[in-house]
Design a protein around this motif. Structure first.
Motif, PDB file in Angstrom:
ATOM      1  N   ARG A   1     -14.835 -68.300  -2.826  1.00 51.73           N
ATOM      2  CA  ARG A   1     -14.554 -66.981  -3.410  1.00 51.73           C
ATOM      3  C   ARG A   1     -13.459 -66.258  -2.620  1.00 51.73           C
ATOM      4  O   ARG A   1     -12.588 -65.601  -3.185  1.00 51.73           O
ATOM      5  CB  ARG A   1     -15.833 -66.142  -3.435  1.00 51.73           C
ATOM      6  N   GLU A   2     -13.526 -66.379  -1.320  1.00 47.06           N
ATOM      7  CA  GLU A   2     -12.497 -65.763  -0.485  1.00 47.06           C
ATOM      8  C   GLU A   2     -11.140 -66.401  -0.766  1.00 47.06           C
ATOM      9  O   GLU A   2     -10.107 -65.725  -0.750  1.00 47.06           O
ATOM     10  CB  GLU A   2     -12.861 -65.927   0.993  1.00 47.06           C
ATOM     11  N   ALA A   3     -11.152 -67.692  -1.043  1.00 48.00           N
ATOM     12  CA  ALA A   3      -9.908 -68.404  -1.351  1.00 48.00           C
ATOM     13  C   ALA A   3      -9.270 -67.841  -2.609  1.00 48.00           C
ATOM     14  O   ALA A   3      -8.035 -67.728  -2.700  1.00 48.00           O
ATOM     15  CB  ALA A   3     -10.181 -69.891  -1.516  1.00 48.00           C
ATOM     16  N   LEU A   4     -10.089 -67.451  -3.586  1.00 43.96           N
ATOM     17  CA  LEU A   4      -9.545 -66.876  -4.808  1.00 43.96           C
ATOM     18  C   LEU A   4      -8.900 -65.511  -4.535  1.00 43.96           C
ATOM     19  O   LEU A   4      -7.825 -65.210  -5.057  1.00 43.96           O
ATOM     20  CB  LEU A   4     -10.655 -66.718  -5.860  1.00 43.96           C
ATOM     21  N   ALA A   5      -9.584 -64.714  -3.718  1.00 50.78           N
ATOM     22  CA  ALA A   5      -9.023 -63.403  -3.371  1.00 50.78           C
ATOM     23  C   ALA A   5      -7.702 -63.569  -2.615  1.00 50.78           C
ATOM     24  O   ALA A   5      -6.719 -62.855  -2.871  1.00 50.78           O
ATOM     25  CB  ALA A   5     -10.020 -62.615  -2.532  1.00 50.78           C
ATOM     26  N   THR A   6      -7.681 -64.510  -1.704  1.00 48.74           N
ATOM     27  CA  THR A   6      -6.465 -64.779  -0.933  1.00 48.74           C
ATOM     28  C   THR A   6      -5.341 -65.244  -1.855  1.00 48.74           C
ATOM     29  O   THR A   6      -4.168 -64.889  -1.666  1.00 48.74           O
ATOM     30  CB  THR A   6      -6.743 -65.843   0.146  1.00 48.74           C
ATOM     31  N   MET A   7      -5.698 -66.040  -2.849  1.00 47.37           N
ATOM     32  CA  MET A   7      -4.714 -66.528  -3.805  1.00 47.37           C
ATOM     33  C   MET A   7      -4.036 -65.366  -4.536  1.00 47.37           C
ATOM     34  O   MET A   7      -2.806 -65.340  -4.683  1.00 47.37           O
ATOM     35  CB  MET A   7      -5.389 -67.441  -4.844  1.00 47.37           C
ATOM     36  N   VAL A   8      -4.848 -64.402  -4.971  1.00 47.32           N
ATOM     37  CA  VAL A   8      -4.300 -63.257  -5.695  1.00 47.32           C
ATOM     38  C   VAL A   8      -3.442 -62.392  -4.773  1.00 47.32           C
ATOM     39  O   VAL A   8      -2.374 -61.906  -5.169  1.00 47.32           O
ATOM     40  CB  VAL A   8      -5.431 -62.411  -6.308  1.00 47.32           C
ATOM     41  N   GLU A   9      -3.888 -62.208  -3.525  1.00 49.09           N
ATOM     42  CA  GLU A   9      -3.117 -61.404  -2.576  1.00 49.09           C
ATOM     43  C   GLU A   9      -1.759 -62.044  -2.281  1.00 49.09           C
ATOM     44  O   GLU A   9      -0.748 -61.357  -2.136  1.00 49.09           O
ATOM     45  CB  GLU A   9      -3.914 -61.233  -1.281  1.00 49.09           C
ATOM     46  N   ALA A  10      -1.773 -63.363  -2.221  1.00 48.47           N
ATOM     47  CA  ALA A  10      -0.519 -64.072  -1.932  1.00 48.47           C
ATOM     48  C   ALA A  10       0.372 -64.171  -3.155  1.00 48.47           C
ATOM     49  O   ALA A  10       1.605 -64.099  -3.051  1.00 48.47           O
ATOM     50  CB  ALA A  10      -0.831 -65.473  -1.399  1.00 48.47           C
ATOM     51  N   THR A  11      -0.246 -64.327  -4.317  1.00 49.70           N
ATOM     52  CA  THR A  11       0.509 -64.462  -5.563  1.00 49.70           C
ATOM     53  C   THR A  11      -0.136 -63.579  -6.626  1.00 49.70           C
ATOM     54  O   THR A  11      -1.015 -64.032  -7.375  1.00 49.70           O
ATOM     55  CB  THR A  11       0.519 -65.935  -6.047  1.00 49.70           C
ATOM     56  N   PRO A  12       0.241 -62.329  -6.710  1.00 46.31           N
ATOM     57  CA  PRO A  12      -0.373 -61.380  -7.653  1.00 46.31           C
ATOM     58  C   PRO A  12      -0.360 -61.862  -9.107  1.00 46.31           C
ATOM     59  O   PRO A  12      -1.229 -61.476  -9.891  1.00 46.31           O
ATOM     60  CB  PRO A  12       0.473 -60.117  -7.474  1.00 46.31           C
ATOM     61  N   THR A  13       0.590 -62.691  -9.476  1.00 44.01           N
ATOM     62  CA  THR A  13       0.656 -63.168 -10.862  1.00 44.01           C
ATOM     63  C   THR A  13      -0.528 -64.079 -11.211  1.00 44.01           C
ATOM     64  O   THR A  13      -0.752 -64.375 -12.386  1.00 44.01           O
ATOM     65  CB  THR A  13       1.961 -63.938 -11.103  1.00 44.01           C
ATOM     66  N   LYS A  14      -1.271 -64.514 -10.184  1.00 40.62           N
ATOM     67  CA  LYS A  14      -2.447 -65.344 -10.422  1.00 40.62           C
ATOM     68  C   LYS A  14      -3.684 -64.514 -10.766  1.00 40.62           C
ATOM     69  O   LYS A  14      -4.747 -65.069 -11.086  1.00 40.62           O
ATOM     70  CB  LYS A  14      -2.760 -66.187  -9.177  1.00 40.62           C
ATOM     71  N   ALA A  15      -3.561 -63.196 -10.705  1.00 39.49           N
ATOM     72  CA  ALA A  15      -4.716 -62.320 -10.934  1.00 39.49           C
ATOM     73  C   ALA A  15      -5.353 -62.563 -12.299  1.00 39.49           C
ATOM     74  O   ALA A  15      -6.578 -62.573 -12.447  1.00 39.49           O
ATOM     75  CB  ALA A  15      -4.300 -60.856 -10.790  1.00 39.49           C
ATOM     76  N   GLY A  16      -4.522 -62.734 -13.305  1.00 35.61           N
ATOM     77  CA  GLY A  16      -5.040 -62.953 -14.652  1.00 35.61           C
ATOM     78  C   GLY A  16      -5.867 -64.222 -14.737  1.00 35.61           C
ATOM     79  O   GLY A  16      -6.916 -64.255 -15.399  1.00 35.61           O
TER      80      GLY A  16
END
Length: 351
Positions: free
Chosen positions: A270-285
């Motif tokens: 779950r933390e990896a997903l949050a980190t992913m969005v922080e690093a690449t905001p376009t992945k938020a969707g």
């Protein structure tokens, strides 16, 4: 090239193809059955891979070579699930027989009877108690009928029976009771009633297995769906409805499915997903949609087809709109008219 020791990577580069394609071709080449079907010239690469996967299993090979293209993935998964079920059944049989229990997995109406149909009372006795399983254990015909309907804890069932029913009496007397007393069912009427219940049970078992197979394919489809370069225009609306109307399902979803859908597993997924969005905001969707899909998927169960509800119906209709092909049992859960009754062989169904 492979026989000469050339690596898969080098072969793929030389042939201008992918490593997966080369690996698949080598797998097909090592399979006698797949090589035979390849010689026909009209069998697709995907089917040949499945033929190789089911080498030695003629029933599975016939299934994956005879079905339509759109049903290929479902049929293949159905075969995998059935093989896993049979393997589990073999394990249970071995364990029971090690304890000295006689196990039956195929019902024979002419030589077997449930203890509920037998008694040791005389034919003219008014009281006709059915045989007690513990007492009947001393009978030469004592055995258990084993049914394994899946890999879950509740999917294994054993029912005591007698393989020598002639040693006992039928609970049905050979004459009718006086009309002044409550009317008892004749043996024929009881058999008809029992057969109706067996048919209902066979449908239940078959559809439960179909649901398990469909669930596996549905999750695989979601993983593939979330790799698309562009999400559907109504994805945000689906997420919003899930986070509001189905917020309880979101907060109660502890399966970690969202992370798995996006290729992350383990305690820190779950933390990896949050980190992913922080690093690449376009992945938020993608992350938001994965969370919503996980919550809705985790809510479904075999009860979704047995007792259809608006939440699971809406979910299944939505992913169907996005391209997932619903199986027959999924269509029941999605509110479509039920197809003709699905029944398995009576010999393997739970009595």
């Amino acid at each position: 090239m492979a026989l000469e020791g050339v690596t898969v990577e080098a072969i793929a580069k030389s042939a201008a193809t992918t490593k997966n394609t080369v690996t698949g071709a080598l797998t097909i080449g090592r399979s006698k059955a797949a090589s035979v079907y390849a010689g026909y010239g009209n069998v697709s690469f995907d089917r040949l891979l499945l033929v190789a996967e089911f080498e030695g299993d003629e029933d599975a090979i016939n299934a994956v070579t005879d079905c339509d293209d759109e049903d290929l993935a479902y049929v293949a998964q159905e075969c995998r699930d059935e093989n896993a079920r049979l393997a589990r059944q073999a394990e249970v049989v071995t364990a029971l027989e090690a304890d000295g229990v006689t196990v039956v997995t195929s019902w024979n109406y002419s030589t077997m009877a449930h203890l509920s149909r037998l008694t040791d009372a005389a034919d003219d006795d008014t009281e006709r108690p059915t045989l007690d399983p513990e007492t009947h254990a001393a009978c030469d015909g004592h055995a258990v009928f084993l049914t394994v309907n899946g890999l879950g804890e509740g999917d294994t069932e054993t029912v005591p029976l007698c393989t020598k029913p002639e040693l006992h009496q039928s609970i049905y007397r050979s004459y009718r009771t006086p009309t002044s007393e409550p009317v008892e069912l004749t043996e024929e009427e009881a058999d008809a009633q029992a057969e109706a219940k067996r048919a209902e049970r066979r449908t239940l078992v078959a559809n439960n297995r179909a649901w398990d197979t469909s669930q596996t394919l549905r999750k695989e489809w979601i993983v593939e769906f979330l790799t698309r370069k562009k999400l559907p225009t109504d994805a945000a609306a689906f997420v919003a409805v899930t986070l509001t109307r189905h917020s309880y399902d979101v907060t109660g979803d502890n399966s970690g499915g969202a992370a798995v859908f996006l290729g992350h597993e383990g305690y820190v997924a779950r933390e990896a997903l949050a980190t992913m969005v922080e690093a690449t905001p376009t992945k938020a969707g993608y992350v938001s949609l994965a969370v919503a899909l996980s919550a809705r998927e985790n809510r479904t169960s075999r009860e979704s087809w047995r007792n259809p509800n608006v939440s699971d119906e809406a979910y299944l209709l939505q992913i169907e709109k996005w391209g997932h092909k619903l199986s027959a049992v999924e269509r029941i859960a999605a509110g479509y008219p039920a197809p003709d009754t699905v029944e398995e062989d009576a010999a393997t169904g739970t009595e």
